[in-house]
Write an enzyme that holds these catalytic residues in place. Structure first.
Site, PDB file in Angstrom:
ATOM      1  N   TYR A 180       0.835  -1.194   0.000  1.00 47.70           N
ATOM      2  CA  TYR A 180       0.000   0.000   0.000  1.00 47.70           C
ATOM      3  C   TYR A 180       0.878   1.257   0.000  1.00 47.70           C
ATOM      4  O   TYR A 180       2.099   1.175  -0.071  1.00 47.70           O
ATOM      5  CB  TYR A 180      -1.001  -0.054   1.152  1.00 47.70           C
ATOM      6  CG  TYR A 180      -1.819  -1.320   1.079  1.00 47.70           C
ATOM      7  CD1 TYR A 180      -2.481  -1.664  -0.105  1.00 47.70           C
ATOM      8  CD2 TYR A 180      -1.878  -2.210   2.138  1.00 47.70           C
ATOM      9  CE1 TYR A 180      -3.186  -2.848  -0.216  1.00 47.70           C
ATOM     10  CE2 TYR A 180      -2.591  -3.396   2.050  1.00 47.70           C
ATOM     11  CZ  TYR A 180      -3.237  -3.716   0.860  1.00 47.70           C
ATOM     12  OH  TYR A 180      -3.927  -4.889   0.751  1.00 47.70           O
ATOM     13  N   GLY A 311      -4.001 -13.564  13.582  1.00 49.07           N
ATOM     14  CA  GLY A 311      -4.990 -13.264  12.571  1.00 49.07           C
ATOM     15  C   GLY A 311      -5.999 -14.376  12.440  1.00 49.07           C
ATOM     16  O   GLY A 311      -7.105 -14.304  12.967  1.00 49.07           O
TER      17      GLY A 311
END
Length: 361
Positions: A180, A311
């Site tokens: 990103y 996660g």
């Protein structure tokens, strides 16, 4: 006593334990990037974690890239997020918001009309993204950012941090990996600039450090964290010397007094990310990627990390902390429902049987 279950203080954040919920895109926001009611349940169910790092959330319309991901640049989004934070706090939890500007990892089908796709340089990411409108779609050709536009985006991050606090978040985390915008600046293929934001490793990490500084000045450094993964190639990222880039980032972090560094296991054998971070970063260190309860307990016990984020285990185990405490088996998540809309495979995972918890406590 299991060191994972001990309290900790990371800057202004007070953690009841060292089991952190990692940020995970789950695509449950609406088409206007507004959090939905099912997200309230999802996060509140996991409030027993020492810290929740909520999913990547855009600081602006230009920063959106994926379908059904949230943002925090308007009042409707702020108000919807406030319902999430109030539910987490009511359940005794702490929650920070990960700020994620997708930069060139974007398609017009997942962005509002009139928004732009921008990047350090006009170099398209050679990847495709899922859209609800047309299925898989190529990323857009990005526009190269001017210096003034870079300053504007830094200002958007600053305002997003303020908006997060207005929404009740205890802090923010800068998403500085996975291809990103901050990592686009750091990479040698996406960043072809010749000014102070390109070229050397120190120049390429400048954007991320200026964003962190702006957010720290806005809401206090003790409420700001950063997540990074050396050598991460996701979303068409290339770095010929990830260790040097990481070293430059760590040098820049020195003196910022951030709440924590959230470091993922390096995606290259050339870098021992955990050891490099522990040696050069003086603040609290959260480590991530592939940990099981036993290995997480060991790395904290050895003093190589201050907390471990999970996660996939938090997807299927909303009561992960209780399962770790009771040494109960962990449930497996369903990959088919990771990004589908609605509660299925999201907020409908059951907790362990209460009798089993009592028996093992």
């Amino acid at each position: 006593m299991n060191p994972l279950l001990q309290p900790a203080r990371f800057g202004e954040l007070r953690l009841a334990n060292r089991v952190v919920m990692a940020p995970m895109t789950r695509s449950r926001a609406d088409s206007a990037a507004v959090p939905t009611p099912v997200m309230i349940d999802y996060y509140a169910q996991r409030a027993s974690s020492g810290l929740i790092v909520a999913e990547g959330t855009s600081p602006s319309a230009d920063g959106l890239g994926y379908c059904r991901t949230p943002a925090i640049y308007n009042q409707q989004q702020i108000d919807a997020w406030r319902q999430v934070t109030e539910a987490v706090h009511a359940a005794g939890g702490q929650i920070v918001l990960q700020l994620m500007h997708c930069g060139r990892v974007a398609t017009e089908h997942n962005k509002p009309a009139g928004s732009r796709t921008v990047a350090p340089s006009a170099v398209r990411a050679e990847v495709q993204l899922f859209t609800d409108a047309v299925g898989m779609a190529d990323t857009e050709q990005p526009e190269a950012l001017s210096r003034e536009e870079i300053r504007q985006i830094i200002g958007e991050y600053r305002q997003a941090a303020l908006n997060a606090r207005e929404a009740g978040f205890d802090g923010v985390e800068l998403h500085c990996t996975s291809g990103y915008l901050p990592m686009q600046f750091m990479s040698q293929n996406a960043n072809q600039r010749t000014d102070e934001y390109g070229g050397s490793a120190d120049n390429r990490v400048r954007f991320a450090l200026e964003v962190l500084q702006a957010m720290a000045e806005a809401i206090g450094p003790g409420r700001v964290g950063v997540r990074f993964c050396p050598g991460n190639k996701f979303n068409d990222i290339a770095d010929g010397d990830p260790a040097a880039t990481f070293e430059a980032l760590l040098r820049g972090l020195d003196g910022l007094n951030l709440a924590y560094l959230h470091i993922m296991r390096a995606h290259t054998r050339k870098v021992d990310a955990f050891a490099q971070a522990r040696a050069a970063f003086s603040g609290p260190l959260i480590v991530n990627d592939g940990f099981e309860p036993d290995s997480a307990e060991q790395i904290v016990a050895d003093g190589l990390a201050d907390a471990v984020s999970f996660g996939r285990h938090f997807i299927a185990n909303p009561d992960l902390v209780a399962r770790i405490s009771g040494r109960l088996p962990l449930a497996e998540f369903d990959r088919h429902t990771l990004y589908s809309p609605g509660p299925e495979g999201y907020s409908d995972y059951p907790t362990a049987d209460a009798g089993s918890l009592e028996e093992l406590s």
